[in-house]
Design a protein around this motif. Structure first.
Motif, PDB file in Angstrom:
ATOM      1  N   UNK A 133     130.305  45.043  45.053  1.00  0.00           N
ATOM      2  CA  UNK A 133     128.990  45.145  45.682  1.00  0.00           C
ATOM      3  C   UNK A 133     128.323  43.795  45.915  1.00  0.00           C
ATOM      4  N   UNK A 134     129.008  42.715  45.515  1.00  0.00           N
ATOM      5  CA  UNK A 134     128.436  41.385  45.711  1.00  0.00           C
ATOM      6  C   UNK A 134     128.489  41.000  47.192  1.00  0.00           C
ATOM      7  N   UNK A 135     127.425  40.384  47.659  1.00  0.00           N
ATOM      8  CA  UNK A 135     127.353  39.908  49.044  1.00  0.00           C
ATOM      9  C   UNK A 135     128.013  38.536  49.131  1.00  0.00           C
ATOM     10  N   UNK A 136     128.856  38.353  50.155  1.00  0.00           N
ATOM     11  CA  UNK A 136     129.525  37.073  50.369  1.00  0.00           C
ATOM     12  C   UNK A 136     129.412  36.692  51.838  1.00  0.00           C
ATOM     13  N   UNK A 137     129.600  35.401  52.165  1.00  0.00           N
ATOM     14  CA  UNK A 137     129.554  34.992  53.578  1.00  0.00           C
ATOM     15  C   UNK A 137     130.583  35.731  54.433  1.00  0.00           C
ATOM     16  N   UNK A 138     131.754  36.063  53.833  1.00  0.00           N
ATOM     17  CA  UNK A 138     132.805  36.715  54.617  1.00  0.00           C
ATOM     18  C   UNK A 138     132.400  38.136  54.997  1.00  0.00           C
ATOM     19  N   UNK A 139     131.942  38.937  54.012  1.00  0.00           N
ATOM     20  CA  UNK A 139     131.591  40.313  54.379  1.00  0.00           C
ATOM     21  C   UNK A 139     130.294  40.366  55.175  1.00  0.00           C
ATOM     22  N   UNK A 140     129.429  39.381  55.001  1.00  0.00           N
ATOM     23  CA  UNK A 140     128.201  39.353  55.793  1.00  0.00           C
ATOM     24  C   UNK A 140     128.497  39.105  57.272  1.00  0.00           C
ATOM     25  N   UNK A 141     129.458  38.222  57.563  1.00  0.00           N
ATOM     26  CA  UNK A 141     129.717  37.834  58.952  1.00  0.00           C
ATOM     27  C   UNK A 141     130.861  38.598  59.606  1.00  0.00           C
ATOM     28  N   UNK A 142     131.909  38.943  58.849  1.00  0.00           N
ATOM     29  CA  UNK A 142     133.149  39.461  59.462  1.00  0.00           C
ATOM     30  C   UNK A 142     133.371  40.946  59.202  1.00  0.00           C
ATOM     31  N   UNK A 143     133.402  41.356  57.955  1.00  0.00           N
ATOM     32  CA  UNK A 143     133.814  42.734  57.637  1.00  0.00           C
ATOM     33  C   UNK A 143     132.639  43.688  57.472  1.00  0.00           C
ATOM     34  N   UNK A 144     131.455  43.152  57.255  1.00  0.00           N
ATOM     35  CA  UNK A 144     130.316  43.995  56.938  1.00  0.00           C
ATOM     36  C   UNK A 144     130.167  44.145  55.440  1.00  0.00           C
TER      37      UNK A 144
END
Length: 818
Positions: free
Chosen positions: A422-433
């Motif tokens: 459930x941690x927010x990261x730059x990758x899921x924020x920009x690419x995967x959701x």
């Protein structure tokens, strides 16, 4: 009373003794004490047996009594041991003697010449007889699979491979192993039903998996042998009707067993790179049936993932004239990017019943059902049930992974894992959701990635479309999803908001209610043109504003449900207020003097002009999708549908309803689609096609978005879905009258390029195709193309004609994104 109790106790002990089973076990070796792995062991005059594991150890349970136990492995003399099972387990090691296959003078129906060829000619002549000999049967099927890593690089992308894959210090270990036990039923020509009653899996499947009995149902009496997951094409059986065109045969020798002559035939490909086997097949003379096989498919035959696949099979007599497979195993090895792996899948058939007397309606669309408790069997159950003993390495791996699984199923670990995910990261924020889940409540909250949130088009300029999705899943498998979205264009200063709601109330029968309302900016084509992201890139980079938009303030509700197996009904009622939009921004990143933006009216691209007036539209839709001979697997989590083997038919009706709620549309459109994504053409590969036809029964009042639109393409990237065009402009040919479109594509699955040295190692697949469109009062439109593909990469080159005039040609590519 005491006498009665004593009698009762004695009776109970007698019943217990009668039902008691004891273990017969041992090791099978050759004369040099080397193990004979996967040898077959079964009780004479029965179809109950087992196989040895790869180290030659075997075990199975028997009641007390006297048994004639048959030990068999192709290439060795069959051995029969008389064994008495008393009131204890029995240990019996067996040494097997290599069979002496002696060459002899062969006279088969007075035909002289190549003895191996003449023997195989007789087998081929009886192929169809043995293929159809057994009309129906049932059996208990056990499958065991193991994938091992025997060599691996120490590091991959800076991470320690041994830790990631749970290997030992030498970089070796078992990646994956699985077991399953099923009741399997079959009826000619192709009806199957399987109930998986037990299943055990440890590790991660990194390549391919065969857990269904049908996956391991090897029958060389079929002309082609298909290997799911490893090749797109079939391989010619050594006893296929046309096998003589692909193989040479050599008689290596003969032996006698139980009064029958067994011939050992070497199978030799005529051409190295044909889709064929090589190895040895054993034939029963006079019966001209297969006794056993030890055949290989190598990378020369263009197999994927693995370098070699060995298929060994042993038949056993079920009745005097009927032999069935007793054991089959796939042994494989390969090397991918420095990862060397090997393993096997073994299947054992037990308790054949050739007269099962299946009741009417027994075979239906459900070809397999996995019991809800299948994966909950404990180690004691498997120790008593599995017919193939574990090796020491397999047992150790099970214990290790069971311990890891226990830890990973503990609440503290699951809480920790959920917190980490459930941690927010730059990758899921920009690419995967980004997704935040709560497994206890069955809830998930998803935020769409940033790259899908920002966009540009000439109608709205730069814009934002923040969108989220909330899902709730219930214990019975039903679920609902709510998707609200906002949209704002900075150039036209237009704000929109909408909500979509879907309730999946009956997942096994695709039962869904859906509701949506709000306002949005929509594509004039209801089949879609380009995604928001691709349209943004093409607009800013090359001044190609392909997509044309309008605004809709709407409400709609619909329902979908499977009325019966293979009949899916979908209906929708919608009401919308629709407005035309115009370009408001000419922004771009690069100035191309040879290009300029087109207007938002697809019929007058060089000038902004009215396309339709402000109006209301009440629209009713309905469709019926027929999937003939539909098949599915029922898992505890729901149904998984198989690839249809017959064409599918869809009937569509759409009506613009006038006079209600001030609706200004009045039309009736009927259409039909027939399509098939995979039509086997044997060794020539497979074909796909789609044919659609429709007409407007009336067109008193319809607007451009009500036309019948086609899946066109403008730009280099294309959609490879059958039913799409390569070069057809998105809107030019949209129909307001009768139309017919047809699409055909054939994949040669490497049969052509595999003959070119240096190219065959790329394992490319060749594709050719054609698309056609005809409409009333318009020229016929054609496309012809050819291409190559590898996995998700594809390059096509083709030509497009409008009537007799060539209108364009060029390269089209696909790399996994549309």
């Amino acid at each position: 009373m005491s006498k009665f109790l004593r009698l009762l106790v004695i009776l109970l002990f007698a019943l217990k003794a009668a039902g008691q089973t004891y273990q017969l076990s041992g090791r099978i070796t050759d004369l040099q004490n080397k193990p004979i792995g996967f040898a077959s062991i079964y009780i004479k005059n029965t179809t109950y047996g087992t196989s040895a594991n790869e180290n030659g150890y075997y075990s199975f349970n028997l009641k007390a009594g006297n048994y004639n136990v048959i030990y068999r492995f192709v290439g060795y003399k069959e051995r029969i041991e008389n064994i008495t099972i008393g009131n204890h387990d029995e240990l019996r090691d067996v040494k097997m003697i290599p069979d002496s296959f002696l060459l002899k003078t062969v006279n088969i129906r007075s035909q002289r010449g190549n003895a191996g060829k003449e023997i195989m000619r007789q087998v081929i002549n009886k192929r169809e007889f043995y293929l159809n000999q057994v009309k129906e049967y049932s059996a208990v099927v056990y499958i065991k699979g193991v994938q091992k890593l025997v060599k691996a690089p120490k590091k991959l992308l800076g991470r320690d491979v041994s830790n990631i894959l749970e290997l030992d210090s030498t970089g070796k270990g078992i990646l994956y192993q699985s077991e399953s036990l099923s009741n399997y039923s079959f009826k000619q020509p192709n009806k199957v039903k399987e109930e998986m009653i037990a299943s055990k899996v440890a590790g991660q499947n990194t390549a391919f998996s065969y857990n269904k009995a049908s996956d391991m149902k090897v029958n060389f009496y079929h002309n082609l042998f298909h290997v799911p997951g490893l090749s797109a094409r079939g391989f010619v059986s050594p006893v296929a009707s046309e096998a003589m065109l692909f193989y040479n045969y050599k008689l290596l020798g003969s032996t006698t067993e139980n009064g029958k002559t067994i011939d050992k035939i070497q199978v030799i490909p005529k051409r190295r790179h044909d889709p064929v086997f090589r190895g040895v097949i054993y034939i029963v003379e006079d019966d001209w049936r297969i006794y056993g096989s030890d055949l290989l498919i190598t990378k020369d035959a263009n197999i994927n993932l693995v370098d070699t696949l060995e298929i060994s099979q042993q038949y056993m007599p079920v009745r005097d004239s009927i032999w069935m497979p007793g054991a089959t195993q796939f042994n494989f090895k390969g090397d991918v990017l420095g990862f060397k792996f090997e393993g096997y899948y073994a299947v054992i058939f037990n308790n054949y019943n050739l007269d099962p007397q299946f009741p009417d309606g027994y075979f239906n669309a459900e070809i397999m059902r996995i019991d809800t408790a299948a994966n909950k069997k404990d180690s004691n159950y498997w120790a008593q049930t599995r017919p193939l003993p574990l090796t020491l390495q397999e047992a150790k791996d099970y214990r290790k992974k069971d311990s890891i699984t226990t830890i990973r199923q503990s609440l503290p670990y699951l809480d920790s894992l959920e917190h980490a995910n459930n941690q927010l990261s730059p990758f899921n924020f920009t690419i995967t959701g980004y997704q935040h889940s709560n497994r206890v409540k069955g809830e998930a909250f998803y935020v769409y990635p940033f790259y899908q949130t920002i966009y540009f088009n000439t109608v709205e300029g730069y814009g934002l479309i923040p969108k989220v999705k909330f899902t709730k899943t219930f214990k019975n498998g039903s679920s609902y999803a709510i998707t609200p979205a906002l949209r704002y264009g900075f150039s036209n200063k237009m704000f929109n908001a909408n909500v979509n709601f879907a309730y999946h109330y009956d997942p096994p029968h695709k039962g869904t209610y859906f509701v949506a309302f709000g306002s949005d900016i929509l594509d004039l084509s209801d089949v879609g043109t380009r995604s928001l992201t691709f349209n943004t890139l093409s607009t800013l980079l090359s001044e190609s504003n392909f997509v044309k938009y309008y605004r809709s303030r709407y409400g709609r509700l619909g329902w979908e449900h499977e009325l019966a197996d293979g009949i899916l009904f979908n209906t929708e009622l919608s009401y919308a207020t629709r407005d035309q939009l115009y370009n408001t921004s000419a922004n771009h990143w690069f100035d191309n003097p040879n290009k300029q933006y087109t207007s938002n009216n697809p019929l007058t691209p060089l000038e902004e002009s009215p396309l339709f007036p402000h109006h209301n539209a009440l629209t009713f839709k309905a469709s019926l999708l027929f999937t003939f001979d539909q098949r599915y697997v029922t898992r505890p989590t729901g149904r998984v549908y198989e690839q249809p083997k017959l064409p599918q038919l869809r009937l569509n009706y759409r009506k613009g309803v006038s006079g209600i709620l001030n609706s200004g549309v009045d039309y009736d459109l009927v259409s039909a689609d027939i399509f098939d994504d995979r039509v086997s053409e044997g060794l020539l590969g497979f074909s796909s096609y789609k044919i659609s036809a429709g007409t407007f029964l009336n067109s008193n009042k319809l607007y451009f978005m009500d036309f019948n639109h086609f899946l066109g393409n403008q730009g280099t990237v294309f959609d490879p879905t059958i039913g799409s065009f390569r070069y057809l402009p998105f809107y030019t040919n949209s129909a307001n009258s009768a139309f017919v479109e047809a699409h055909f594509e054939h994949n040669f699955t490497g049969n052509l390029l595999n003959n070119i040295p240096g190219v065959r190692s790329l394992k490319l697949e060749e594709v050719i195709g054609a698309n056609y469109l005809t409409e009333r009062n318009k020229n016929n439109y054609y496309e012809f193309y050819f291409g190559i593909k590898r996995l998700f990469l594809r390059f096509d080159y083709g030509f497009a004609y409008n009537g007799n005039r060539k209108v364009t040609q060029g390269i089209r590519i696909f790399y996994g994104l549309k």
